[in-house]
Design a protein around this motif. Structure first.
Motif, PDB file in Angstrom:
ATOM      1  N   GLU A 267       0.833  -1.200   0.000  1.00  0.00           N
ATOM      2  CA  GLU A 267       0.000   0.000   0.000  1.00  0.00           C
ATOM      3  C   GLU A 267       0.875   1.259   0.000  1.00  0.00           C
ATOM      4  O   GLU A 267       2.013   1.260   0.473  1.00  0.00           O
ATOM      5  CB  GLU A 267      -0.930   0.002   1.213  1.00  0.00           C
ATOM      6  N   ALA A 268       0.322   2.350  -0.521  1.00  0.00           N
ATOM      7  CA  ALA A 268       1.085   3.576  -0.763  1.00  0.00           C
ATOM      8  C   ALA A 268       1.711   4.145   0.508  1.00  0.00           C
ATOM      9  O   ALA A 268       2.860   4.619   0.483  1.00  0.00           O
ATOM     10  CB  ALA A 268       0.183   4.624  -1.420  1.00  0.00           C
ATOM     11  N   ASN A 269       0.987   4.118   1.617  1.00  0.00           N
ATOM     12  CA  ASN A 269       1.506   4.702   2.852  1.00  0.00           C
ATOM     13  C   ASN A 269       2.765   3.981   3.329  1.00  0.00           C
ATOM     14  O   ASN A 269       3.732   4.618   3.773  1.00  0.00           O
ATOM     15  CB  ASN A 269       0.433   4.659   3.948  1.00  0.00           C
ATOM     16  N   THR A 270       2.755   2.639   3.213  1.00  0.00           N
ATOM     17  CA  THR A 270       3.940   1.867   3.613  1.00  0.00           C
ATOM     18  C   THR A 270       5.133   2.213   2.737  1.00  0.00           C
ATOM     19  O   THR A 270       6.249   2.423   3.232  1.00  0.00           O
ATOM     20  CB  THR A 270       3.651   0.355   3.511  1.00  0.00           C
ATOM     21  N   LEU A 271       4.912   2.290   1.433  1.00  0.00           N
ATOM     22  CA  LEU A 271       6.007   2.602   0.512  1.00  0.00           C
ATOM     23  C   LEU A 271       6.529   4.018   0.720  1.00  0.00           C
ATOM     24  O   LEU A 271       7.734   4.276   0.602  1.00  0.00           O
ATOM     25  CB  LEU A 271       5.546   2.417  -0.932  1.00  0.00           C
ATOM     26  N   THR A 272       5.638   4.945   1.062  1.00  0.00           N
ATOM     27  CA  THR A 272       6.067   6.330   1.319  1.00  0.00           C
ATOM     28  C   THR A 272       6.967   6.387   2.550  1.00  0.00           C
ATOM     29  O   THR A 272       8.001   7.063   2.554  1.00  0.00           O
ATOM     30  CB  THR A 272       4.838   7.238   1.514  1.00  0.00           C
ATOM     31  N   ARG A 273       6.586   5.675   3.605  1.00  0.00           N
ATOM     32  CA  ARG A 273       7.418   5.656   4.806  1.00  0.00           C
ATOM     33  C   ARG A 273       8.751   4.957   4.549  1.00  0.00           C
ATOM     34  O   ARG A 273       9.798   5.386   5.028  1.00  0.00           O
ATOM     35  CB  ARG A 273       6.672   4.972   5.957  1.00  0.00           C
ATOM     36  N   LEU A 274       8.692   3.871   3.779  1.00  0.00           N
ATOM     37  CA  LEU A 274       9.924   3.162   3.436  1.00  0.00           C
ATOM     38  C   LEU A 274      10.847   4.054   2.611  1.00  0.00           C
ATOM     39  O   LEU A 274      12.061   4.102   2.849  1.00  0.00           O
ATOM     40  CB  LEU A 274       9.588   1.887   2.664  1.00  0.00           C
ATOM     41  N   ASP A 275      10.271   4.774   1.664  1.00  0.00           N
ATOM     42  CA  ASP A 275      11.075   5.667   0.835  1.00  0.00           C
ATOM     43  C   ASP A 275      11.750   6.744   1.676  1.00  0.00           C
ATOM     44  O   ASP A 275      12.910   7.099   1.448  1.00  0.00           O
ATOM     45  CB  ASP A 275      10.197   6.325  -0.241  1.00  0.00           C
TER      46      ASP A 275
END
Length: 311
Positions: A267-275
């Motif tokens: 999901e987008a929120n997880t990828l944003t935090r990972l980025d």
């Protein structure tokens, strides 16, 4: 008679395949409809070959480069080749069109192999006159450094074509595996996907930072996996082999597997935090430099393995 190879597409994967074949002494026709892409490919290949020579992995870079002929005309490029490595867009309709063009340009006995990362070849070859000579030969990027190739026949592919492809891959120093039936994602990406899905869930749910997750693989699993696979690993991790290992640790893995839900770890929120965490570790402006570092480390690892007689 010497095998002649055609490579369709002068992008990153096509150039890498050209190196694989040319360094093994195989004449290569590198085709791309874009003449500017071909010109850029020549410079990129020269740079990659110089890096390989500096690491002691090839001899004379210019000699390898001289085996690659650059072609902007598909008919001329593929007229007398025995094997084609297609590296076109990862798009079903585009591949269906490319294969119609290829079939018109090659002999009926020429093998047509695709570098696709996950599309079953039967989906873009079932309309051909000779689908029996088509299959997937999926590399790991870059194939001149990471030798695994997944050979995936379609239901129509003949055993002779599979055997010819496996032998060719071995002859050019790749490490082919046979995927016995078509399956989405093939083998490597299904394994990689399972690890990535779990890694994202552990990160998302706050159990570990991105850096510590990477450290777990880099300093843990990755050390063993660089020279043995997961089945050999567990076979050696119990006194009496895999059955003993399963008796000892199977219930743990079964329980862990039961905890996993059907949620989407991408999901987008997880990828944003990972980025955000990754950019803290490595600013975007340094990505290309780090990619070059990765390739130099791979070259050093391969040189080390060769010196030890890696099997």
């Amino acid at each position: 008679m010497q095998t002649r190879v055609g490579v369709v597409g002068a992008g990153l994967i096509g150039r890498a395949w050209a190196i694989v074949f040319a360094r093994a002494g195989v004449p290569v026709r590198l085709y791309d409809v874009d003449e500017q892409a071909l010109a850029a490919a020549r410079d990129a290949l020269r740079h990659s070959l110089d890096d390989l020579a500096a690491s002691g992995l090839i001899g004379a870079p210019q000699e390898v480069l001289s085996r690659i002929r650059f072609e902007a005309d598909l008919t001329q490029a593929m007229a007398d080749v025995d094997y084609v490595q297609e590296c076109g867009p990862e798009n079903l309709e585009a591949k269906r069109q490319i294969y119609v063009q290829l079939e018109a340009a090659v002999a009926s006995t020429t093998i047509l192999a695709s570098s696709t990362s996950g599309i079953a070849a039967s989906r873009f070859t079932d309309h051909l006159q000779h689908p029996e000579r088509c299959l997937v030969a999926h590399p790991v990027n870059p194939p001149y450094l990471i030798p695994l190739v997944e050979v995936v026949p379609t239901p129509d592919t003949t055993e002779a074509v599979v055997e010819r492809t496996l032998r060719l891959m071995e002859a050019v120093d790749q490490a082919p595996i046979l995927v016995r039936r078509e399956v989405q994602g093939f083998i490597l990406n299904r394994l990689q996907g399972a690890l990535l899905n779990e890694a994202l869930r552990l990160f998302r749910d706050g159990y570990v930072s991105a850096a510590d997750l990477d450290k777990t693989v880099k300093h843990g699993l990755g050390l063993r996996w660089s020279f043995m696979g997961p089945f050999e690993t567990i076979d050696l991790n119990a006194p009496r082999g895999v059955v003993d290992y399963g008796r000892r640790y199977g219930p743990l893995y079964q329980a862990v597997d039961g905890e996993r839900g059907g949620d989407d770890p991408w999901e987008a929120n997880t990828l944003t935090r990972l980025d955000a965490e990754r950019r803290h570790e490595l600013p975007a402006a340094q990505l290309a430099e780090r990619q070059a570092w990765r390739d130099r480390r791979l070259m050093a690892l391969i040189a080390h393995q060769r010196a030890l007689g890696n099997d």
